[in-house]
Design an enzyme around this catalytic site. Structure first.
Site, PDB file in Angstrom:
ATOM      1  N   ARG A 222     -24.614 -61.667  12.339  1.00 43.61           N
ATOM      2  CA  ARG A 222     -26.443 -60.503  11.893  1.00 43.61           C
ATOM      3  C   ARG A 222     -26.951 -61.896  10.829  1.00 43.61           C
ATOM      4  NH1 ARG A 222     -27.599 -55.195   9.588  1.00 43.61           N
ATOM      5  NH2 ARG A 222     -27.744 -54.696  11.549  1.00 43.61           N
TER       6      ARG A 222
ATOM      7  N   HIS B 197     -32.584 -57.553  17.858  1.00 44.81           N
ATOM      8  CA  HIS B 197     -31.881 -56.444  17.410  1.00 44.81           C
ATOM      9  C   HIS B 197     -31.528 -56.025  18.675  1.00 44.81           C
ATOM     10  CE1 HIS B 197     -28.726 -54.436  15.025  1.00 44.81           C
ATOM     11  NE2 HIS B 197     -29.804 -53.605  14.637  1.00 44.81           N
TER      12      HIS B 197
ATOM     13  N   GLN C  92     -28.658 -53.241  19.420  1.00 40.40           N
ATOM     14  CA  GLN C  92     -29.594 -51.890  18.727  1.00 40.40           C
ATOM     15  C   GLN C  92     -29.944 -50.853  20.158  1.00 40.40           C
ATOM     16  OE1 GLN C  92     -29.504 -49.913  15.693  1.00 40.40           O
ATOM     17  NE2 GLN C  92     -30.280 -47.978  17.204  1.00 40.40           N
TER      18      GLN C  92
ATOM     19  N   ASP D 296     -39.651 -47.950  12.556  1.00 45.32           N
ATOM     20  CA  ASP D 296     -38.583 -48.937  11.915  1.00 45.32           C
ATOM     21  C   ASP D 296     -38.941 -48.885  10.434  1.00 45.32           C
ATOM     22  OD1 ASP D 296     -36.043 -49.923  11.259  1.00 45.32           O
ATOM     23  OD2 ASP D 296     -37.051 -52.092  12.590  1.00 45.32           O
TER      24      ASP D 296
ATOM     25  N   CYS E 270     -33.572 -46.892  14.422  1.00 43.52           N
ATOM     26  CA  CYS E 270     -32.699 -47.707  14.172  1.00 43.52           C
ATOM     27  C   CYS E 270     -31.422 -47.452  13.188  1.00 43.52           C
ATOM     28  CB  CYS E 270     -32.939 -49.333  14.132  1.00 43.52           C
ATOM     29  SG  CYS E 270     -33.536 -49.565  13.400  1.00 43.52           S
TER      30      CYS E 270
ATOM     31  N   ARG F 180     -24.472 -46.896  18.932  1.00 42.52           N
ATOM     32  CA  ARG F 180     -24.151 -48.318  19.241  1.00 42.52           C
ATOM     33  C   ARG F 180     -22.444 -48.414  19.104  1.00 42.52           C
ATOM     34  NH1 ARG F 180     -27.078 -51.252  14.700  1.00 42.52           N
ATOM     35  NH2 ARG F 180     -25.591 -52.600  15.658  1.00 42.52           N
TER      36      ARG F 180
HETATM   37  N1  NVA Z   1     -36.171 -54.274  10.625  1.00 38.46           N
HETATM   38  C1  NVA Z   1     -34.591 -54.006  10.281  1.00 38.46           C
HETATM   39  C2  NVA Z   1     -33.581 -53.620  11.199  1.00 38.46           C
HETATM   40  C3  NVA Z   1     -32.234 -52.767  10.179  1.00 38.46           C
HETATM   41  C4  NVA Z   1     -31.587 -52.486  11.049  1.00 38.46           C
HETATM   42  C5  NVA Z   1     -34.560 -55.465   9.183  1.00 38.46           C
HETATM   43  O1  NVA Z   1     -34.290 -56.507  10.053  1.00 38.46           O
HETATM   44  O2  NVA Z   1     -33.977 -55.057   8.151  1.00 38.46           O
HETATM   45  N1   CP Z   2     -29.563 -50.314  12.560  1.00 40.28           N
HETATM   46  C1   CP Z   2     -28.575 -51.083  12.285  1.00 40.28           C
HETATM   47  O1   CP Z   2     -27.850 -52.376  12.822  1.00 40.28           O
HETATM   48  O2   CP Z   2     -27.730 -50.550  11.177  1.00 40.28           O
HETATM   49  P1   CP Z   2     -27.141 -51.746  10.079  1.00 40.28           P
HETATM   50  O3   CP Z   2     -28.446 -52.294   9.321  1.00 40.28           O
HETATM   51  O4   CP Z   2     -26.972 -50.589   9.080  1.00 40.28           O
HETATM   52  O5   CP Z   2     -26.178 -52.163  11.217  1.00 40.28           O
END
Ligand code: NVA
Ligand code: CP
Length: 310
Positions: A102, A129, A132, A223, A263, A291
């Protein structure tokens, strides 16, 4: 060797193979049949951003497959003190069997993959992502929304919107994306999705009117308006997204049996009202649980491809 960095790299058939595998493994897990598909394998999990679902689902997932996960926060490993990504990749990938990362830019992820000896999985980047969306599609299937659904994404043209674009483009369903002016999807990702749509027959449209997007939809999704790394823009963003909250008035425009996906984490009374969120909690938390299963499908699929190439 195949990596899982974006759905752009996969055919429709491959995506559906991973989903089928995920459904099989989910059914086995529900019966407490833990098949050691990845016995003795180690998954390195590098996090440059926070996570609840991604961390717990990957760590639990690899364990259920007979392996073990290593949580590597960039705050704790030398990457956070400036060790180059390519050196981190060359070290870690000689010790583990698969890596999940990540991070911020997709370029960093690509750099890691270029230097890695093992498959790399995108656990969220600023651009995409994809894991997801595998969980989202598994959830759509379980709720009977995978046959030519009309999907509406309301909100920021961010990593989630981009991943919806690639899924729709590859699988060939209708997707309407409503974003405020100035928060549209990335142009090159849109071009890639439209290119995929030519082959799959997906109908992808963009608009600035959330009501038009959700009208008659089978699946409504949104989101956060402030993604990780955008905290300094919070005030500006909250103002720009006025009118984009998915609430009961908006859901009333969708099909009567429409599902709502998120998500997570969800910010109540910003992108979704408390009422709508709670009304659709079963769908949302099944999506979160998926997930775990969807990623097991991805990991086993990548491992099988690697074995075939030996
Ligand atoms: N768009 C959000 C998704 C979190 C799972 C982010 O990147 O923070
Ligand atoms: N949806 C998702 O990726 O959640 P987290 O940021 O908690 O991993």
């Amino acid at each position: 060797m195949r990596h899982f960095l974006t759905l752009k790299d996969f055919t429709k058939e491959e995506i559906l193979e991973m989903i089928d595998l995920a459904a099989t493994i989910k059914a086995q897990t529900k019966k407490r049949e833990y098949v050691p598909y990845l016995e003795h394998q180690t998954l390195g999990m590098i996090f440059e951003k926070s996570s609840t679902r991604t961390r717990v689902s990957f760590e639990t997932g690899i364990y259920q497959l007979g392996g073990i996960g290593l949580f590597l926060s960039s705050n704790d490993i030398q990457l956070g003190r400036g060790e180059p990504m390519k050196d981190t990749a060359r070290v870690i990938s000689r010790m583990v069997d698969m890596v999940m990362i990540r991070t911020y830019s997709q370029k960093k992820l690509e750099e890691f993959a270029a230097y890695s000896k093992v498959p790399v999985i995108n656990g969220l980047s600023d651009e995409y992502h994809p894991v997801q969306l595998m969980a989202d599609y598994l959830t759509m299937r379980e709720f009977g929304k995978d046959q030519n659904p009309v999907c509406a994404y309301v909100g920021d043209g961010n990593n989630m919107a981009h991943s919806w674009l690639m899924l729709a483009g590859k699988l060939g369903f209708e997707l309407r994306i409503a974003t405020p002016v100035g928060y549209e999807c990335d142009e090159s990702i849109v071009a890639d999705a439209l290119e995929a749509a030519k082959q799959s027959g997906a109908k992808i449209t963009f608009m600035n009117d959330p009501k038009a997007a959700v009208t008659g939809a089978d699946v409504v999704t949104t989101d956060t308006w402030v993604s990780m790394g955008q905290e300094s823009e919070k005030e500006k963003r909250l103002a720009a997204f006025a009118g984009y909250m998915v609430d009961e008035a908006m859901m009333a425009l969708a099909k009567e049996d429409a599902i709502f996906l998120h998500c997570l984490p969800a910010y109540r009374d910003y992108e979704v009202s408390e009422e709508t969120f709670e009304k659709h909690a079963e769908e949302i938390f099944t999506e979160a649980e998926n997930r775990l299963h969807a990623q097991k499908g991805v990991m086993v699929w990548l491992d099988r491809r690697r074995e075939e190439q030996k």
